[in-house]
Scaffold this motif. Structure first.
Motif, PDB file in Angstrom:
ATOM      1  N   TRP B 336      81.467  36.298  35.996  1.00  0.00           N
ATOM      2  CA  TRP B 336      80.056  36.042  35.673  1.00  0.00           C
ATOM      3  C   TRP B 336      79.524  34.849  36.475  1.00  0.00           C
ATOM      4  CZ3 TRP B 336      75.479  37.323  34.507  1.00  0.00           C
ATOM      5  CH2 TRP B 336      74.552  36.418  33.968  1.00  0.00           C
ATOM      6  N   GLU B 337      80.367  33.807  36.596  1.00  0.00           N
ATOM      7  CA  GLU B 337      79.951  32.646  37.390  1.00  0.00           C
ATOM      8  C   GLU B 337      79.666  33.070  38.827  1.00  0.00           C
ATOM      9  OE1 GLU B 337      79.295  29.723  36.145  1.00  0.00           O
ATOM     10  OE2 GLU B 337      79.974  30.363  34.139  1.00  0.00           O
ATOM     11  N   PHE B 338      80.530  33.940  39.349  1.00  0.00           N
ATOM     12  CA  PHE B 338      80.345  34.411  40.719  1.00  0.00           C
ATOM     13  C   PHE B 338      79.085  35.280  40.822  1.00  0.00           C
ATOM     14  CE2 PHE B 338      81.396  37.463  44.208  1.00  0.00           C
ATOM     15  CZ  PHE B 338      81.309  36.551  45.244  1.00  0.00           C
ATOM     16  N   ALA B 339      78.865  36.107  39.804  1.00  0.00           N
ATOM     17  CA  ALA B 339      77.667  36.963  39.805  1.00  0.00           C
ATOM     18  C   ALA B 339      76.409  36.100  39.816  1.00  0.00           C
ATOM     19  CB  ALA B 339      77.676  37.881  38.581  1.00  0.00           C
ATOM     20  N   LYS B 340      76.432  35.018  39.033  1.00  0.00           N
ATOM     21  CA  LYS B 340      75.268  34.128  39.005  1.00  0.00           C
ATOM     22  C   LYS B 340      75.056  33.496  40.380  1.00  0.00           C
ATOM     23  CE  LYS B 340      76.299  31.567  35.400  1.00  0.00           C
ATOM     24  NZ  LYS B 340      76.266  30.563  34.332  1.00  0.00           N
ATOM     25  N   PHE B 341      76.187  33.141  41.003  1.00  0.00           N
ATOM     26  CA  PHE B 341      76.097  32.477  42.310  1.00  0.00           C
ATOM     27  C   PHE B 341      75.476  33.396  43.364  1.00  0.00           C
ATOM     28  CE2 PHE B 341      77.915  31.648  46.504  1.00  0.00           C
ATOM     29  CZ  PHE B 341      77.564  30.327  46.692  1.00  0.00           C
ATOM     30  N   ILE B 342      75.973  34.632  43.451  1.00  0.00           N
ATOM     31  CA  ILE B 342      75.462  35.503  44.527  1.00  0.00           C
ATOM     32  C   ILE B 342      74.043  35.985  44.250  1.00  0.00           C
ATOM     33  CG2 ILE B 342      77.710  36.290  45.387  1.00  0.00           C
ATOM     34  CD1 ILE B 342      77.352  38.841  43.800  1.00  0.00           C
ATOM     35  N   THR B 343      73.576  35.822  43.025  1.00  0.00           N
ATOM     36  CA  THR B 343      72.193  36.216  42.748  1.00  0.00           C
ATOM     37  C   THR B 343      71.282  34.993  42.657  1.00  0.00           C
ATOM     38  OG1 THR B 343      72.744  36.301  40.397  1.00  0.00           O
ATOM     39  CG2 THR B 343      72.789  38.372  41.600  1.00  0.00           C
ATOM     40  N   ALA B 344      71.805  33.819  42.985  1.00  0.00           N
ATOM     41  CA  ALA B 344      70.982  32.608  42.995  1.00  0.00           C
ATOM     42  C   ALA B 344      70.037  32.643  44.201  1.00  0.00           C
ATOM     43  CB  ALA B 344      71.884  31.378  43.050  1.00  0.00           C
ATOM     44  N   PRO B 345      68.930  31.894  44.129  1.00  0.00           N
ATOM     45  CA  PRO B 345      67.899  31.990  45.175  1.00  0.00           C
ATOM     46  C   PRO B 345      68.431  31.796  46.602  1.00  0.00           C
ATOM     47  CG  PRO B 345      67.107  30.675  43.341  1.00  0.00           C
ATOM     48  CD  PRO B 345      68.530  30.995  43.045  1.00  0.00           C
ATOM     49  N   ALA B 346      69.290  30.793  46.820  1.00  0.00           N
ATOM     50  CA  ALA B 346      69.736  30.525  48.193  1.00  0.00           C
ATOM     51  C   ALA B 346      70.477  31.724  48.776  1.00  0.00           C
ATOM     52  CB  ALA B 346      70.641  29.295  48.209  1.00  0.00           C
ATOM     53  N   GLN B 347      71.388  32.295  47.987  1.00  0.00           N
ATOM     54  CA  GLN B 347      72.176  33.431  48.477  1.00  0.00           C
ATOM     55  C   GLN B 347      71.296  34.670  48.648  1.00  0.00           C
ATOM     56  OE1 GLN B 347      74.318  30.541  48.179  1.00  0.00           O
ATOM     57  NE2 GLN B 347      73.920  31.145  46.077  1.00  0.00           N
ATOM     58  N   GLN B 348      70.415  34.895  47.677  1.00  0.00           N
ATOM     59  CA  GLN B 348      69.539  36.063  47.760  1.00  0.00           C
ATOM     60  C   GLN B 348      68.639  35.980  48.991  1.00  0.00           C
ATOM     61  OE1 GLN B 348      68.928  39.050  45.755  1.00  0.00           O
ATOM     62  NE2 GLN B 348      71.095  38.596  45.442  1.00  0.00           N
ATOM     63  N   ALA B 349      68.183  34.766  49.312  1.00  0.00           N
ATOM     64  CA  ALA B 349      67.318  34.599  50.483  1.00  0.00           C
ATOM     65  C   ALA B 349      68.105  34.842  51.771  1.00  0.00           C
ATOM     66  CB  ALA B 349      66.702  33.208  50.488  1.00  0.00           C
ATOM     67  N   ALA B 350      69.330  34.335  51.821  1.00  0.00           N
ATOM     68  CA  ALA B 350      70.158  34.530  53.013  1.00  0.00           C
ATOM     69  C   ALA B 350      70.451  36.012  53.220  1.00  0.00           C
ATOM     70  CB  ALA B 350      71.469  33.753  52.868  1.00  0.00           C
ATOM     71  N   TRP B 351      70.745  36.673  52.141  1.00  0.00           N
ATOM     72  CA  TRP B 351      71.041  38.104  52.151  1.00  0.00           C
ATOM     73  C   TRP B 351      69.823  38.890  52.621  1.00  0.00           C
ATOM     74  CZ3 TRP B 351      74.923  41.073  52.402  1.00  0.00           C
ATOM     75  CH2 TRP B 351      74.928  42.358  51.865  1.00  0.00           C
ATOM     76  N   TYR B 352      68.675  38.516  52.116  1.00  0.00           N
ATOM     77  CA  TYR B 352      67.386  39.131  52.416  1.00  0.00           C
ATOM     78  C   TYR B 352      67.105  39.096  53.917  1.00  0.00           C
ATOM     79  CZ  TYR B 352      62.170  39.247  52.144  1.00  0.00           C
ATOM     80  OH  TYR B 352      60.840  39.521  52.264  1.00  0.00           O
ATOM     81  N   VAL B 353      67.149  37.917  54.519  1.00  0.00           N
ATOM     82  CA  VAL B 353      66.786  37.819  55.927  1.00  0.00           C
ATOM     83  C   VAL B 353      67.875  38.378  56.832  1.00  0.00           C
ATOM     84  CG1 VAL B 353      65.345  35.811  55.451  1.00  0.00           C
ATOM     85  CG2 VAL B 353      67.682  35.470  56.251  1.00  0.00           C
ATOM     86  N   GLY B 354      69.101  38.431  56.323  1.00  0.00           N
ATOM     87  CA  GLY B 354      70.185  38.967  57.143  1.00  0.00           C
ATOM     88  C   GLY B 354      70.193  40.479  57.194  1.00  0.00           C
ATOM     89  N   THR B 355      69.641  41.130  56.156  1.00  0.00           N
ATOM     90  CA  THR B 355      69.730  42.582  56.081  1.00  0.00           C
ATOM     91  C   THR B 355      68.369  43.267  55.970  1.00  0.00           C
ATOM     92  OG1 THR B 355      69.907  42.466  53.669  1.00  0.00           O
ATOM     93  CG2 THR B 355      71.965  42.509  54.917  1.00  0.00           C
ATOM     94  N   GLY B 356      67.573  42.858  54.999  1.00  0.00           N
ATOM     95  CA  GLY B 356      66.336  43.560  54.694  1.00  0.00           C
ATOM     96  C   GLY B 356      66.291  43.915  53.206  1.00  0.00           C
ATOM     97  N   TYR B 357      67.450  43.889  52.539  1.00  0.00           N
ATOM     98  CA  TYR B 357      67.464  44.034  51.075  1.00  0.00           C
ATOM     99  C   TYR B 357      66.587  42.916  50.510  1.00  0.00           C
ATOM    100  CZ  TYR B 357      71.589  47.107  50.958  1.00  0.00           C
ATOM    101  OH  TYR B 357      72.467  48.154  51.088  1.00  0.00           O
ATOM    102  N   PHE B 358      65.658  43.245  49.612  1.00  0.00           N
ATOM    103  CA  PHE B 358      64.826  42.152  49.098  1.00  0.00           C
ATOM    104  C   PHE B 358      65.515  41.458  47.928  1.00  0.00           C
ATOM    105  CE2 PHE B 358      62.944  46.271  47.788  1.00  0.00           C
ATOM    106  CZ  PHE B 358      63.286  46.263  46.458  1.00  0.00           C
ATOM    107  N   PRO B 359      65.159  40.191  47.677  1.00  0.00           N
ATOM    108  CA  PRO B 359      65.827  39.436  46.614  1.00  0.00           C
ATOM    109  C   PRO B 359      65.555  40.056  45.244  1.00  0.00           C
ATOM    110  CG  PRO B 359      64.546  37.985  48.031  1.00  0.00           C
ATOM    111  CD  PRO B 359      64.174  39.368  48.398  1.00  0.00           C
TER     112      PRO B 359
END
Lengths: 311, 450
Positions: B336-359
């Protein structure tokens, strides 16, 4: 290949008891040598085969557990299903497109590779290198070649003003295209086996035939072909079994489509077992395929083996 | 063929061995009391980028925590990953946390092998208010969130602005309806700008999206959200037939090309400038922009929607992460801690600009990296705007179906048969529905779902 023949007829016949003891000892010895492979076979082939048979008699849960016993229900469903009958047809066609072509192309290449010329090793490597290519890599290469937009094949067609062909999207062309990939991939293996056989053809035989006045063709037909016939037969049987089990190239190139035109039985088993999670149905398909390969191999032995000359 | 026969057995065995290995690896960790909790994360983010980004997340997370060690394991495609889960989910040989695609949701719940993330959300008083409402609407089942959405997407239209200009079309105005797409594709091919007005991969997800864009249901019982679905209904109304008629008509007229089932082929065609338009997930936006590489300007637009369909909209696609019951509570908590981390704003934004998946969350757009990218490439806003303009109802929430992977495949067969002129749209959809309904019946019977 000479398993059924009596080995070394005994000249001096020992007394019955001694002989029986010797036989027993030989049997025990043979058993000891065979044990490791027997264990492996039992664990990884025969036991799963029996379990598979059991599975095929049930409607299974999506986790693979035995659900309802349906007896021959899965088999009945399959034999009455046009999709399965189509899979059978496609499998036969696939074998028909690939096995003869693989031998027909492999033999001339092996003959070329058997020449005694400078740098022959380079040619031999070139002709047989596909043996080192994984089927996934081969399929990816062909996926590019066959692509209607960026592939070289359609580019060549447009150069000669022919319409583009959707090699993998047109149901008329998809099976031949997948077959071409398979022939290319298997060619290396065929060349290696046939080349090895060609190198085993005794020079005396060829020379004797030459002295008797046989031409190139005559030597090839009457000496070389009979001499390598066990290898030809071996390639035929092994490629048939291999081709009927093809999976990788179909998964990568067409996923059984378009319109099931490349949905060979193995692919359909995969779809049913690992995608639709109907393990019972897939198990029944696997049993039918098992019987089919058995019959096919039996037929090959019955029909073609009579032309095979064992030395 | 023997390999086929034994594959399931092998899989089981491999699963057991892998599980044993994992357990063995963990044992010393547990002995060394209070040492870091090790968890395994299964994901399907293949390709150079996916793996790089996921690995970066894991490294950053591990560096930020001394009490948890995450090990990411790539499991192949979404289909492969759910297969492996299926083989192991009722045992302890499962990862602590696994990424599963959207359409695996019903099956994961029915498997009874998961811990709903709602339990952790309630315990942590985690604020769900920051999440996109449409995403919550998809993943909430019976009012509870079972899994944490991670990578979310919708289908959008990609077009070549240079070709639009050459054909005398306004490059800033992508087509919005079925009719407009057809018109544009015709104009583009007839003007000689391209030989393919639009390349449409035969992908069942597009059908699902186009159905929802018309406000129509895929399955009965409110898309399987009021009660488990017992049948599909996409063939009963005009909406489904309309999609196939439109699709086949364009292919027949030679203005659309059929690149087969793999979207990889339509992406190649688009990046190579061989087609003027294509449909695809927003998840490939970054890669298509790189593929076009300045050779032409890439435009993005909404997926088509009939003007009259006020209640139509897009469905969220992508995947979510699931916490598995087979692992001990400490690992579940770590997951759960890891799930919270990967869905936190910084990670979601990095993921977003790297792929196109929106946050998945609204506050990720405030991250500097997101702002910079949006200023440079406004195409990154298309999919999320499309989603936000979608009303939330049973149609746009998307269907829940235990046999969804199979259903999607059957629909793909129907599209193929129609596009290749072998069946009428109605006939093709009826045939698909019959097969799917049979699969649903078997699923419900063997899973004890009613």
């Amino acid at each position: 290949m000479s398993g059924g023949r009596p080995v070394g007829p005994a000249r001096d016949v020992p007394r019955a008891r001694v002989r029986a003891q010797a036989d027993l000892r030989a049997l025990a010895q043979a058993g000891a040598y065979l044990l490791p492979s027997l264990v492996v076979f039992c664990v990884f082939v025969f036991y799963p085969l029996v379990r598979n048979l059991e599975l095929s008699l049930y409607e299974t849960t999506p986790f693979g557990g035995l659900g309802l016993f349906t007896g021959a229900g899965n088999y009945a469903q399959l034999l009455g299903s046009p999709a399965f009958l189509n899979s059978l047809r496609v499998t036969f066609l696939f074998a028909l497109y690939t096995v003869p072509a693989g031998i027909a192309l492999g033999l001339p290449l092996a003959l070329l590779a058997n020449r005694r010329i400078r740098g022959i090793v380079v040619y031999r490597t070139a002709y047989s290198f596909t043996i080192a290519v994984s089927i996934a890599a081969a399929a990816l290469i062909w996926h590019w070649l066959l692509d209607p937009n960026v592939g070289i094949l359609d580019y060549l067609l447009t150069l000669v003003h022919l319409p583009k062909v959707g090699w993998l999207t047109d149901p008329r062309w998809a099976l031949p295209a997948v077959a071409a990939t398979t022939v290319w991939k298997d060619l290396g293996f065929n060349v290696v086996v046939l080349l090895a056989a060609l190198q085993g053809v005794p020079d005396e035989l060829v020379e004797a035939a030459r002295i008797d006045g046989a031409g190139q063709w005559g030597v090839f037909r009457s000496v070389v072909v009979p001499a390598i016939s066990p290898a030809l037969f071996f390639v035929g049987v092994v490629s048939t079994i291999g081709v009927v089990q093809s999976f990788g190239q179909i998964h990568i190139l067409t996923q059984g489509g378009p319109l099931d035109s490349t949905n060979v039985i193995v692919y359909s088993i995969y779809r049913n077992a690992f995608f639709n999670f109907r393990f019972g149905l897939a198990a029944a398909q696997a049993m039918i395929l098992f019987v089919l390969v058995l019959v096919l191999t039996g037929l090959q032995f019955a029909v073609f083996e009579r032309w095979v000359t064992y030395q | 063929m023997r390999a086929r026969v034994t594959r399931r057995e092998l899989l089981k065995r491999a699963g057991a061995v892998a599980g044993g290995a994992v357990a063995a690896g963990l044992a010393p960790a547990r002995v060394r009391a209070q040492a870091a909790t090790r968890i395994v994360f299964w994901h399907s983010m293949g390709g150079n980028l996916g793996e790089t980004v996921v690995r970066a997340f894991v490294n950053r997370f591990n560096a930020s925590r001394s009490d948890i060690r995450v090990e990411a394991q790539y499991q192949g495609s979404y289909d492969d990953a759910i297969n492996k889960l299926r083989a192991s989910i009722q045992s302890s040989a499962v990862p602590a946390i696994a990424q599963v695609y959207d359409i695996g949701t019903r099956f994961m719940i029915d498997s009874k092998g998961v811990v709903p993330v709602q339990e952790f959300i309630d315990r942590d008083k985690f604020d769900l208010g920051v999440l996109e409402p449409n995403i919550l609407a998809y993943y909430r089942v019976g009012g509870r969130l079972y899994s944490m959405p991670f990578n979310t997407s919708t289908a959008i239209l990609y077009y070549n602005k240079d070709m639009f200009k050459k054909a005398g079309l306004n490059p800033e105005q992508p087509p919005r309806t079925f009719e407009e797409i057809e018109e544009y594709a015709t104009r583009l091919t007839q003007s000689g700008v391209t030989r393919s007005g639009i390349a449409l991969a035969i992908y069942g997800w597009f059908f699902e999206q186009l159905l929802a864009r018309q406000g129509a249901l895929y399955a009965n019982h409110g898309n399987g959200r009021d009660a488990p679905a017992t049948a599909v209904v996409f063939h009963e109304e005009e909406a489904g037939v309309r999609i196939l008629e439109w699709w086949a008509r364009m292919v027949k007229a030679g203005v659309a090309t059929n690149p087969g089932r793999a979207t990889a082929a339509s992406q190649r065609a688009f990046a190579a400038g061989q087609t003027a338009m294509t449909a695809d997930s927003t998840a490939v936006l970054a890669s298509l922009l790189r593929g076009a590489g300045g050779k032409f300007a890439v435009g993005t637009g909404y997926f088509p929607k009939p003007p009259a369909a006020a209640n139509g909209g897009s469905i969220v696609g992508g995947a979510s992460v699931w916490i598995l019951k087979g692992r001990p509570p400490a690992e579940q908590q770590a997951a759960w801690e890891f799930a919270k981390f990967i869905t936190a704003p910084a990670q979601q934004a990095a993921w977003y600009v790297g792929t196109g998946y929106f946050p998945i969350r609204k506050d990720a757009y405030r991250e500097p990296v997101a702002r910079e990218t949006l200023a440079k490439s406004p195409q990154f806003l298309t999919a999320i705007s499309e989603l936000r303009s979608s009303p939330i109802n049973r149609a746009t929430q998307g269907a829940l179906l235990g046999v969804f992977p199979e259903a999607r495949q059957k629909v793909e067969e129907a599209i193929e048969a129609t596009v290749l002129g072998r069946k009428t749209p109605k006939q093709a959809l009826d045939d698909a529905a019959r097969d799917i309904n049979q699969a649903i019946a078997v699923y419900n019977r063997t899973m004890g779902v009613s």
